[in-house]
Design a protein around this motif. Sequence first.
Motif, PDB file in Angstrom:
ATOM      1  N   UNK A  29       0.867  -1.094   0.208  1.00  0.00           N
ATOM      2  CA  UNK A  29       0.035  -0.002   0.131  1.00  0.00           C
ATOM      3  C   UNK A  29       0.872   1.242   0.051  1.00  0.00           C
ATOM      4  N   UNK A  30       0.408   2.289  -0.557  1.00  0.00           N
ATOM      5  CA  UNK A  30       1.049   3.449  -0.702  1.00  0.00           C
ATOM      6  C   UNK A  30       0.692   4.143   0.769  1.00  0.00           C
ATOM      7  N   UNK A  31       1.727   4.778   1.159  1.00  0.00           N
ATOM      8  CA  UNK A  31       1.619   5.583   2.319  1.00  0.00           C
ATOM      9  C   UNK A  31       1.162   7.139   2.321  1.00  0.00           C
ATOM     10  N   UNK A  32      -0.205   7.414   2.509  1.00  0.00           N
ATOM     11  CA  UNK A  32      -0.876   8.799   2.328  1.00  0.00           C
ATOM     12  C   UNK A  32      -1.647   8.666   3.726  1.00  0.00           C
ATOM     13  N   UNK A  33      -1.450   9.848   4.658  1.00  0.00           N
ATOM     14  CA  UNK A  33      -2.347   9.755   5.651  1.00  0.00           C
ATOM     15  C   UNK A  33      -3.473  10.819   5.946  1.00  0.00           C
ATOM     16  N   UNK A  34      -3.667  11.622   4.664  1.00  0.00           N
ATOM     17  CA  UNK A  34      -4.756  12.653   4.878  1.00  0.00           C
ATOM     18  C   UNK A  34      -5.610  12.672   3.538  1.00  0.00           C
ATOM     19  N   UNK A  35      -6.825  12.690   4.081  1.00  0.00           N
ATOM     20  CA  UNK A  35      -7.581  12.458   2.761  1.00  0.00           C
ATOM     21  C   UNK A  35      -9.162  13.122   3.094  1.00  0.00           C
ATOM     22  N   UNK A  36      -9.918  13.737   1.993  1.00  0.00           N
ATOM     23  CA  UNK A  36     -11.081  14.207   2.343  1.00  0.00           C
ATOM     24  C   UNK A  36     -12.132  13.303   1.734  1.00  0.00           C
ATOM     25  N   UNK A  37     -13.200  13.184   2.536  1.00  0.00           N
ATOM     26  CA  UNK A  37     -14.370  12.373   2.019  1.00  0.00           C
ATOM     27  C   UNK A  37     -15.670  12.959   2.658  1.00  0.00           C
ATOM     28  N   UNK A  38     -16.824  12.855   2.034  1.00  0.00           N
ATOM     29  CA  UNK A  38     -18.047  13.360   2.385  1.00  0.00           C
ATOM     30  C   UNK A  38     -17.873  14.552   3.298  1.00  0.00           C
ATOM     31  N   UNK A  39     -17.270  15.719   3.000  1.00  0.00           N
ATOM     32  CA  UNK A  39     -17.278  16.834   3.833  1.00  0.00           C
ATOM     33  C   UNK A  39     -16.541  16.930   4.699  1.00  0.00           C
ATOM     34  N   UNK A  40     -15.587  15.928   5.218  1.00  0.00           N
ATOM     35  CA  UNK A  40     -14.607  15.715   6.471  1.00  0.00           C
ATOM     36  C   UNK A  40     -13.238  15.389   5.963  1.00  0.00           C
ATOM     37  N   UNK A  41     -12.127  15.723   6.566  1.00  0.00           N
ATOM     38  CA  UNK A  41     -10.946  15.687   6.294  1.00  0.00           C
ATOM     39  C   UNK A  41     -10.339  14.746   7.447  1.00  0.00           C
ATOM     40  N   UNK A  42      -9.901  13.559   6.905  1.00  0.00           N
ATOM     41  CA  UNK A  42      -9.362  12.384   7.782  1.00  0.00           C
ATOM     42  C   UNK A  42      -7.898  12.485   7.547  1.00  0.00           C
ATOM     43  N   UNK A  43      -7.398  12.228   8.917  1.00  0.00           N
ATOM     44  CA  UNK A  43      -5.938  11.931   9.027  1.00  0.00           C
ATOM     45  C   UNK A  43      -5.862  10.847   9.923  1.00  0.00           C
ATOM     46  N   UNK A  44      -4.576  10.215   9.640  1.00  0.00           N
ATOM     47  CA  UNK A  44      -4.432   9.102  10.354  1.00  0.00           C
ATOM     48  C   UNK A  44      -2.921   8.955  10.605  1.00  0.00           C
TER      49      UNK A  44
END
Length: 168
Positions: A1-16
């Motif tokens: 898996x490629x590493x990326x830890x910040x995403x946008x989805x359904x009006x929310x910003x997620x980070x892991x």
Amino acid sequence: MMENKQFEESGYCFSFPTAQNAVKADEKNYAQLSSVDFIVETDSFFYFIEVKNGDTSQSRAESRIQFLDKLRNQNFPFDMVKKFSDTLMARLAMGETFSKPIRYIYILEFSAFGSYERMKLFEKVNDRIPKGLKNEVFTKVNSIDGFDLLTVEKFKNEYPDFCVEPCC
């Protein structure tokens, strides 16, 4: 898996930030299979995360009614399970191995969908997720740990190592 830890989805910003890996899993469509939004790997688990938000600021009254009708549809629990199983099948077909338990998290943000309806939806989906499968069944899957149906606020409380905030 490629590493990326910040995403946008359904009006929310997620980070892991504590995750070993995180991917936006639904960016590619494999043989018409559906996919969860994110696959996140931590030290202990793989999380398959799907996000649905019927409370976006752009939601019109008509859209909200359609979303509620979709949630109440008899087929909706099957669609939720299909996202999980299609994701797992596609990833296994691509040669991935899940050496840690998999947990399916469905974040459903919609104020018009009450707690009783959530409980019934949870029961319908939870009964169909093949929990407890061990290596005897799938050699590339450690186990399927379970299913959570959460609001954004509950997600924040139950998974404090992950971050979610409304996007600006």
